[in-house]
Each structure stands twice: as structure tokens, then as C-alpha cells.
Design a protein around this motif. Structure first.
Motif, PDB file in Angstrom:
ATOM      1  N   TRP A   3     -67.783  89.386   8.336  1.00  0.00           N
ATOM      2  CA  TRP A   3     -68.434  90.410   9.152  1.00  0.00           C
ATOM      3  C   TRP A   3     -69.855  90.674   8.657  1.00  0.00           C
ATOM      4  O   TRP A   3     -70.771  90.849   9.460  1.00  0.00           O
ATOM      5  N   LEU A   4     -70.041  90.682   7.355  1.00  0.00           N
ATOM      6  CA  LEU A   4     -71.377  90.888   6.803  1.00  0.00           C
ATOM      7  C   LEU A   4     -72.295  89.750   7.212  1.00  0.00           C
ATOM      8  O   LEU A   4     -73.447  89.969   7.598  1.00  0.00           O
ATOM      9  N   GLU A   7     -73.339  90.185  10.755  1.00  0.00           N
ATOM     10  CA  GLU A   7     -74.376  91.209  10.902  1.00  0.00           C
ATOM     11  C   GLU A   7     -75.733  90.690  10.440  1.00  0.00           C
ATOM     12  O   GLU A   7     -76.759  90.977  11.071  1.00  0.00           O
ATOM     13  N   HIS A  58     -70.727  95.466  13.606  1.00  0.00           N
ATOM     14  CA  HIS A  58     -70.471  96.503  12.617  1.00  0.00           C
ATOM     15  C   HIS A  58     -69.223  97.310  12.997  1.00  0.00           C
ATOM     16  O   HIS A  58     -68.374  97.593  12.153  1.00  0.00           O
ATOM     17  N   SER A  61     -66.081  95.283  12.449  1.00  0.00           N
ATOM     18  CA  SER A  61     -65.752  95.049  11.040  1.00  0.00           C
ATOM     19  C   SER A  61     -64.879  96.160  10.475  1.00  0.00           C
ATOM     20  O   SER A  61     -64.136  95.940   9.520  1.00  0.00           O
TER      21      SER A  61
END
Length: 92
Positions: A3-4, A7, A58, A61
Motif C-alpha cells: 500500500w505504501l 501511494e 490510502h 490500506s
């Protein structure tokens, strides 16, 4: 971790799309043609897509596992590569 990375890629796409938009805006101010308006509209839509993706990734996540992020990561890498190719064309 997926997820990071998603992003970060969305942020990179946002920066690239913003730069492309400024280039097309300068082109439109010089040429004032329908084609440059179309390019400008396309680049603005890329900025919107990247902005929405950043917010959605975001939010996702916080609710979904990494299994959901894997296909999205493949899609986002493809979009990033296409954005880099377009940036290369625009900057020459």
C-alpha cells in the motif's frame, strides 16, 4: 508495504502529470489550437486520476490486506511507466 508503494507511485504520477500539464499549458498559450486543448484536457484528467488514486489507496490500506494491493500495484506500475514515456516525449 504494498500500500505504501502504491501511494508513492500515485504521488510520482501526480508530479509527472502536473509537469506535463504545465508543458501543455505553455504549448496552448503559444499555439491556441484544438489539439493542444485536447492534450491539456488529457493531462488534467491524469492529474485528477492520480489525486483520486492517492486518496483511495490510502483509504484502502486501512481496510484491505496486501492480497488486494498486488493487482493494483501491477496496474500502477504500468501507469507509471506510461507516464514516464509521455514525460520523455513531452520534454524533448
Amino acid at each position: 508495504m504494498y500500500w505504501l508503494f502504491l501511494e508513492v507511485l500515485a504521488g510520482v504520477n501526480l508530479a509527472i502529470s502536473g509537469f506535463i500539464t504545465t508543458v501543455y499549458l505553455r504549448m496552448y498559450k503559444k499555439a491556441r489550437s484544438a489539439f493542444t486543448v485536447s492534450l491539456l484536457l488529457f493531462s488534467v484528467l491524469l492529474v485528477v486520476q492520480s489525486s483520486v488514486a492517492l486518496v483511495v489507496f490510502h483509504g484502502m490500506s486501512l481496510r484491505f490486506s496486501a492480497d488486494v494491493a498486488e493487482p493494483l500495484l501491477a496496474l500502477m506500475v504500468t501507469i507509471t511507466l506510461a507516464s514516464v514515456a509521455l514525460l520523455k516525449v513531452v520534454s524533448t
